[in-house]
Write a protein that holds these residues in place. Structure first.
Motif, short mmCIF file in Angstrom:
data_model
loop_
_atom_site.label_atom_id
_atom_site.label_comp_id
_atom_site.label_asym_id
_atom_site.label_seq_id
_atom_site.Cartn_x
_atom_site.Cartn_y
_atom_site.Cartn_z
N GLY A 1 0.79 -1.23 0.18
CA GLY A 1 -0.10 0.05 -0.10
C GLY A 1 0.90 1.43 -0.05
N SER A 2 1.84 1.20 0.78
CA SER A 2 2.90 2.54 0.68
C SER A 2 3.60 2.47 -0.75
CB SER A 2 3.88 2.09 1.96
OG SER A 2 3.17 2.41 3.17
N ALA A 3 3.94 1.35 -1.37
CA ALA A 3 4.53 1.64 -2.65
C ALA A 3 3.72 2.35 -3.46
CB ALA A 3 4.94 0.22 -2.94
N MET A 4 2.20 1.76 -3.25
CA MET A 4 1.35 2.31 -4.52
C MET A 4 1.04 3.80 -4.02
SD MET A 4 -0.53 1.96 -6.99
CE MET A 4 -0.64 0.10 -7.06
N GLY A 5 1.15 4.18 -2.62
CA GLY A 5 0.99 5.53 -2.30
C GLY A 5 2.09 6.44 -2.92
N MET A 6 3.38 6.10 -2.79
CA MET A 6 4.54 6.73 -3.46
C MET A 6 4.49 7.00 -4.50
SD MET A 6 7.50 4.56 -1.04
CE MET A 6 7.02 4.50 0.55
N ALA A 7 4.06 5.92 -5.59
CA ALA A 7 4.00 6.04 -6.93
C ALA A 7 2.92 6.99 -7.34
CB ALA A 7 3.67 4.71 -7.66
N HIS A 8 1.87 7.15 -6.58
CA HIS A 8 0.72 7.85 -6.66
C HIS A 8 1.16 9.39 -6.49
CE1 HIS A 8 -3.65 9.26 -5.53
NE2 HIS A 8 -3.22 10.37 -5.95
N GLY A 9 1.99 9.69 -5.47
CA GLY A 9 2.51 10.81 -5.17
C GLY A 9 3.37 11.66 -6.40
#
Length: 555
Positions: free
Chosen positions: A52-60
């Protein structure tokens, strides 16, 4: 044509597509790819401790740059872990290539451990989803996916990568990227019709959405708003700053409750949406956002949004930056002297109201400076006073954010990022992605305590990458937004003061110990005086810093 192993072909294809970082958390189905990183250096691999954190970083990273981001997940459980943040990326239109390792095709039919139909799992959350079946198909599939992700309306895409695709070697055509021009102009006849409606309006209202900031169309929207003398409202849960907050025509945020939106729209004879959805509501209120007969002009890059919920008299399919100049010029051609005078008078009236609203917000915030415990409005005002003008704020403080856009000014399209999809836990990882995208700008994360716990592992990545981000935790020791809404029901909880499963006090949360456990500087503060010392020090630091701020717990 060249003989190449799939793992190296995959990284070369990412480089072709301009990918700078691959965010991920590897597992057994990604070991072939990770083996390539023993000799490969680009794109840089950014390790997150949870998918989930990896996806959030990619989103940012994706929304801050408008460029393609890439994330690699671990089989079915890893994709499942990321779905909440993938939902946010979908709602925000973030261009992300999402990949996940899959078992070798030779054993897939036996449904081995960690296997599932990944393409089916991802499909509801992405623009396109498929499984690559052979190395020969990898270039075509990856280039197609990237093209789809970056074509307006932008959004995430998904590729399932069986191990044999990455472990095989073959003589393959690597092909090349395709980019679809994004400057779509709306149909000339519809522009003309919209111009007629807007020029004739006596009290127009503008809703601005994320499509404006995504196309960097602030100047174009400002020109339209000034020409017609219209207040500009932004979405309450926006992904980005769709209008300059300091502009006199900025009227604030529009609520997500039907009764309030309808009350606002009934004061105007024409609703103009520029890239805004009409309308994402939060709770049922027994009222539609617009009364029957509301006249609507809507410009968006996404045809799905046009006329989705309400009949639209002029539905313009186009990019705001490309279309607004033509629309504004067409309106000017149709304005008589009386129209221009009326618009000028509206500008003055709206500007006075906006100035009064800002003064009231600042006055209220300043009046709370001496209160104990810290009041959120006072804290927001102090943060706004301390932050430099080029700061980037990534915000997820649901119950503490009233007044934020008036107290922390966000004037450029990259100055503010928020919780567009509603899936909590985004602020910490998205701030990391934003900082990687904009290393020369100060990036600050504002997160509630409950939200931070959904992605607290992100702090490890910030420390690992030495990203100088101040992480500010607004700590009210509860899921306060849930308490507020439960209290509003007016039944048992409101009478007894008991809110089941909404307090975070037994045991108490110790954010500073969590951060220090990863070597991150951290401090807990309980007064605005302490904040005034801690935040400038964090901004000046070359390391990330966590500031745990004790705020008022009352509803």
């Amino acid at each position: 044509m060249a003989m190449i192993a799939g793992k190296h072909a995959f990284l070369e294809l990412l480089r072709q597509e301009g990918v700078e970082y691959l965010f991920g958390n590897p597992g057994t189905t990604e070991l072939t790819l990770m083996d390539a990183y023993a000799v490969e250096k680009k794109p840089q691999y950014v390790l997150a401790l949870h998918e989930g954190s990896a996806m959030g970083m990619a989103h940012g990273y994706a929304v801050a740059t408008g460029k393609l981001a890439a994330v690699n997940l671990h089989a079915a459980p890893g994709l499942g872990n990321a779905l909440g943040m993938l939902y946010n990326a979908k709602k925000a239109g973030a261009p992300i290539l999402v990949t996940a390792g899959q078992h070798h095709n030779d054993i897939a039919l036996a449904e081995p451990l960690l296997w599932d139909d990944l393409a089916v799992m991802a499909r509801p959350y992405v623009k396109w989803s498929t499984e690559v079946r052979s190395l020969e198909d990898l270039p075509r599939a990856l280039h197609r996916a990237c093209k789809v992700a970056l074509t307006p309306p932008m959004g995430p895409v998904f590729l399932s990568l069986p191990d044999n695709v990455l472990s095989d070697s073959a003589d393959i055509d690597m092909m090349a990227p395709t980019r679809v021009g994004s400057g779509l102009r709306a149909d000339a006849s519809v522009i003309a019709h919209a111009a007629e409606l807007i020029a004739a309006a006596k009290a127009p209202l503008i809703f601005a959405g994320d499509a404006v900031s995504k196309s960097f169309a602030h100047p174009e929207l400002v020109a339209l708003a000034e020409l017609i003398g219209a207040p500009v409202y932004c979405e309450a849960m926006a992904d980005s700053a769709s209008f300059p907050a300091s502009h006199p025509l900025f009227a604030g945020l529009v609520t997500r409750l039907g009764t309030a939106v309808q009350a606002l729209s009934q004061q105007h004879d024409l609703v103009i949406s520029i890239g805004g959805d009409l309308f994402t509501m939060s709770l049922p209120t027994g009222a539609e956002a617009f009364a029957p007969g509301t006249r609507i002009v809507h410009l968006d890059v996404d045809p799905w949004e046009l006329g989705k919920n309400f009949p639209t008299e002029a539905a313009l399919l186009g990019d705001p930056k490309a279309t607004l100049p033509e629309l504004t010029a067409a309106i000017a051609d149709r304005q008589a002297d009386g129209d221009r005078k009326a618009a000028s008078e509206r500008r003055s009236t709206i500007g006075q109201a906006s100035s009064q609203r800002r003064r009231a917000a600042v006055s209220k915030a300043q009046s709370l400076y001496g209160a104990s415990p810290i009041q959120p409005m006072a804290l927001l005002h102090l943060i706004g006073e301390i932050l430099p003008s080029n700061a980037v704020v990534v915000e997820e403080i649901l119950s503490s954010n009233p007044g934020l856009r008036d107290l922390i000014i966000s004037d450029d399209p990259q100055s503010y990022y928020g919780l567009r999809g509603g899936g909590i836990g985004m602020a910490l990882p998205q701030a990391i992605g934003a900082k990687l995208a904009m290393p020369d700008r100060p990036v600050v994360a504002l997160s509630g305590d409950g939200s931070a716990l959904y992605s607290i592992q992100s702090l490890w990545t910030a420390m690992n990458r030495r990203l100088a981000i101040p992480f500010l935790i607004f700590n009210n020791r509860s899921y306060r937004i849930l308490k507020q809404r439960t209290n509003a029901i007016g039944d048992h909880a409101a009478r007894t003061g008991h809110f089941e499963a909404m307090d975070l006090i037994d045991p108490m949360l110790d954010f500073t110990s969590l951060a220090k456990g990863w070597g991150m500087p951290a401090v807990r503060v309980e007064t605005l005086h302490d904040v005034r010392a801690a935040l400038p020090a964090a901004l000046a630091s070359e390391l990330p810093t966590l500031i745990d701020i004790a705020i008022d717990t009352r509803l």
